[in-house]
Design a protein around this motif. Structure first.
Motif, PDB file in Angstrom:
ATOM      1  N   ARG A 155       0.834  -1.203   0.000  1.00 45.32           N
ATOM      2  CA  ARG A 155       0.000   0.000   0.000  1.00 45.32           C
ATOM      3  C   ARG A 155       0.872   1.259   0.000  1.00 45.32           C
ATOM      4  N   GLU A 156       1.944   1.223   0.783  1.00 42.76           N
ATOM      5  CA  GLU A 156       2.863   2.369   0.827  1.00 42.76           C
ATOM      6  C   GLU A 156       3.542   2.574  -0.531  1.00 42.76           C
ATOM      7  N   TYR A 210       5.177   3.325  -8.302  1.00 42.19           N
ATOM      8  CA  TYR A 210       4.779   1.953  -8.611  1.00 42.19           C
ATOM      9  C   TYR A 210       3.332   1.956  -9.090  1.00 42.19           C
ATOM     10  N   ASP A 261       2.278   1.791  -3.381  1.00 40.42           N
ATOM     11  CA  ASP A 261       1.229   2.312  -4.254  1.00 40.42           C
ATOM     12  C   ASP A 261       1.058   3.819  -4.048  1.00 40.42           C
ATOM     13  N   CYS A 262       1.129   4.272  -2.813  1.00 42.72           N
ATOM     14  CA  CYS A 262       0.985   5.700  -2.504  1.00 42.72           C
ATOM     15  C   CYS A 262       2.227   6.499  -2.874  1.00 42.72           C
ATOM     16  N   ASP A 263       3.350   5.807  -3.008  1.00 40.22           N
ATOM     17  CA  ASP A 263       4.627   6.448  -3.313  1.00 40.22           C
ATOM     18  C   ASP A 263       4.596   7.189  -4.644  1.00 40.22           C
ATOM     19  N   GLY A 264       3.808   6.688  -5.615  1.00 40.29           N
ATOM     20  CA  GLY A 264       3.721   7.341  -6.911  1.00 40.29           C
ATOM     21  C   GLY A 264       4.713   6.846  -7.931  1.00 40.29           C
TER      22      GLY A 264
END
Length: 179
Positions: A159-160, A167, A162-165
């Motif tokens: 999830r992190e 991946y 995914d939020c990183d921008g």
């Protein structure tokens, strides 16, 4: 490869759908002849003294990987050039270019080709798989005590990511953009 349905605009405005499917890339001469054939047929059907000069793209269909969108007033010449450039690339670079354009990281085919090396493709993986391998590579999980290694929240790490921008999960693959 890309199939375009090229239509005579004047004939269309006069109630006739005159067009032809062409498969790109073509040589400049082949594309010119295909367009002229459509325009000549439109002039004949309309039986007017006006010269037909304008075309538009009524439809398009990718055969294989969809690389980019085509709009009705795109230049077939430019689309032909873009298809030719992309098809010269390896399959993984084509996939990277399609990713960059579909995620709107860039809107230009030449720019996407230039940025294709900045994309890492984790084929047939999920973000959770990538999180596991990333942690394994960085922290040697097999050297951690089992009580720690067995309780890592890979779903949370995913999830992190995914939020990183950087991946993106697209069509069963994970794309990592390092640009």
């Amino acid at each position: 490869m890309l199939k375009l349905y090229i239509t005579d605009l004047s004939a269309y405005n006069n109630g006739f759908l005159v067009g032809e499917w062409v498969t790109l890339p073509l040589s400049g001469k082949e594309l010119y002849l295909a367009i002229q054939q459509v325009l000549n047929e439109g002039e004949y059907l309309c039986q007017s003294d006006s010269i037909h000069e304008e075309i538009f793209i009524t439809d398009y269909e990718w055969m294989g990987l969809e690389l980019f969108n085509v709009s009705e007033y795109d230049s077939p010449w430019d689309v032909n050039d873009d298809v030719g450039k992309v098809l010269e690339l390896s399959e993984s670079k084509q996939k990277a270019v399609a990713f960059l354009l579909s995620q709107q990281i860039t809107y230009d085919v030449d720019d996407a080709i230039g940025k294709a090396d900045d994309v890492i493709i984790h084929e047939n993986q999920t973000l959770e798989d990538v999180a596991y391998y990333l942690l394994q590579e960085c922290y040697e999980l097999d050297k951690l005590p089992p009580i720690i290694a067995n309780n890592i929240d890979y779903e949370g790490v995913a999830r992190e990511l995914d939020c990183d921008g950087n991946y993106f999960e697209v069509d069963g693959d994970v794309f990592e953009y390092c640009g």
